[in-house]
Design an enzyme around this catalytic site. Sequence first.
Site, PDB file in Angstrom:
ATOM      1  N   VAL A   1      32.646  88.349  62.958  1.00  0.00           N
ATOM      2  CA  VAL A   1      33.127  87.041  63.423  1.00  0.00           C
ATOM      3  C   VAL A   1      34.035  87.260  64.618  1.00  0.00           C
ATOM      4  CG1 VAL A   1      34.442  84.974  62.826  1.00  0.00           C
ATOM      5  CG2 VAL A   1      33.015  86.071  61.097  1.00  0.00           C
ATOM      6  N   PHE A   2      33.827  86.474  65.680  1.00  0.00           N
ATOM      7  CA  PHE A   2      34.674  86.562  66.867  1.00  0.00           C
ATOM      8  C   PHE A   2      35.823  85.575  66.772  1.00  0.00           C
ATOM      9  CE2 PHE A   2      35.693  85.222  71.298  1.00  0.00           C
ATOM     10  CZ  PHE A   2      36.236  86.430  71.719  1.00  0.00           C
TER      11      PHE A   2
ATOM     12  N   GLU B   1      38.231  76.472  59.435  1.00  0.00           N
ATOM     13  CA  GLU B   1      37.739  76.035  60.745  1.00  0.00           C
ATOM     14  C   GLU B   1      36.925  74.752  60.622  1.00  0.00           C
ATOM     15  OE1 GLU B   1      38.529  79.136  63.472  1.00  0.00           O
ATOM     16  OE2 GLU B   1      39.790  78.023  62.090  1.00  0.00           O
TER      17      GLU B   1
ATOM     18  N   TYR C   1      39.078  83.756  68.676  1.00  0.00           N
ATOM     19  CA  TYR C   1      39.629  83.441  69.993  1.00  0.00           C
ATOM     20  C   TYR C   1      40.820  82.495  69.912  1.00  0.00           C
ATOM     21  CZ  TYR C   1      36.778  79.210  69.384  1.00  0.00           C
ATOM     22  OH  TYR C   1      36.208  78.053  68.907  1.00  0.00           O
ATOM     23  N   GLY C   2      41.145  82.029  68.700  1.00  0.00           N
ATOM     24  CA  GLY C   2      42.294  81.153  68.486  1.00  0.00           C
ATOM     25  C   GLY C   2      43.259  81.792  67.504  1.00  0.00           C
ATOM     26  N   SER C   3      43.653  81.044  66.481  1.00  0.00           N
ATOM     27  CA  SER C   3      44.649  81.550  65.535  1.00  0.00           C
ATOM     28  C   SER C   3      44.154  82.748  64.736  1.00  0.00           C
ATOM     29  CB  SER C   3      45.084  80.433  64.582  1.00  0.00           C
ATOM     30  OG  SER C   3      44.003  80.005  63.773  1.00  0.00           O
TER      31      SER C   3
END
Length: 215
Positions: A5-6, A87, A8-10
Amino acid sequence: MELWVFAYGSLVWNPGFDFDERIIGCIKDYRRVFDLACFDHRGTPDKPARTCTLEAKEGAVCWGAAYCVRGDAERLEEAMQYLRRRECEYDNMAIVDFYKEGETLKPAVTGVQVFVSTPDPVGNKYYLGPAPLEEMAMQIATATGPCGNNRDYLFLLEKALSDIGHEDDYITELAKEVRKCLQILQGSISPSHISRQIPSLHLFSLPETPVAVDS
C-alpha cells in the site's frame, strides 16, 4: 502472500496497522492535492476539513512510503479492513508502480495499491475540488473534528515529508498560508501587513499522542 500500500497522507507518519516492511519512494503521474472533504475525523458535516488525495497528472511525482504486509489471506484482509474504515473518504483504489529512492527508472514494486478519489463533485460527496489558496488555507485553519484540528493534519504532513527528505512545494506553500491565517485569527497582525516569516511549528497546538484513526 503480500500486500503493498502506498502512503501519501497521514499513513506516512501514522500507519496504524501491523506491517513487515516500509520503503521510502515515489509513484509517478500523480500529485498530492487538498481537494477532498473530511466530515468525521478533522472536520464536521457543517464545516468539513480538507484532506489530501491524488490527482492524475502526467510527469508528476508523488513521494511517500510503501508498506508491505506479508502472510496469509486473513492477515492481509485484516489490514485492508482497517484501511478501508480509516480511508472511508476515498471511493476508489488505483494500482501503481512504486519506485525506491535513488532508483526511479525501474519500479521496485509493481501492483501497489493506493487510495484515490473520483474527481466528481456530483457523484462523489467527499470531493470538494480545487479552490483559491487563501480560501483553502482559511478552511484548514478553522476546521476541527473528533480527531483534532485540520491544521494539525497539514502541519504533521509537512513535517513527515521533511522527515523523509522530500518536501512537497504544494504542501509547503499551503502550510505557509495557513500559518498566515492563524496569525490573522489570533489578532497578532492585520491582513494587510502579513509577515513573510513562517512561525515555528511549536507555536500551534499539536496532538500530544498519535491519532489512531485519521485520514
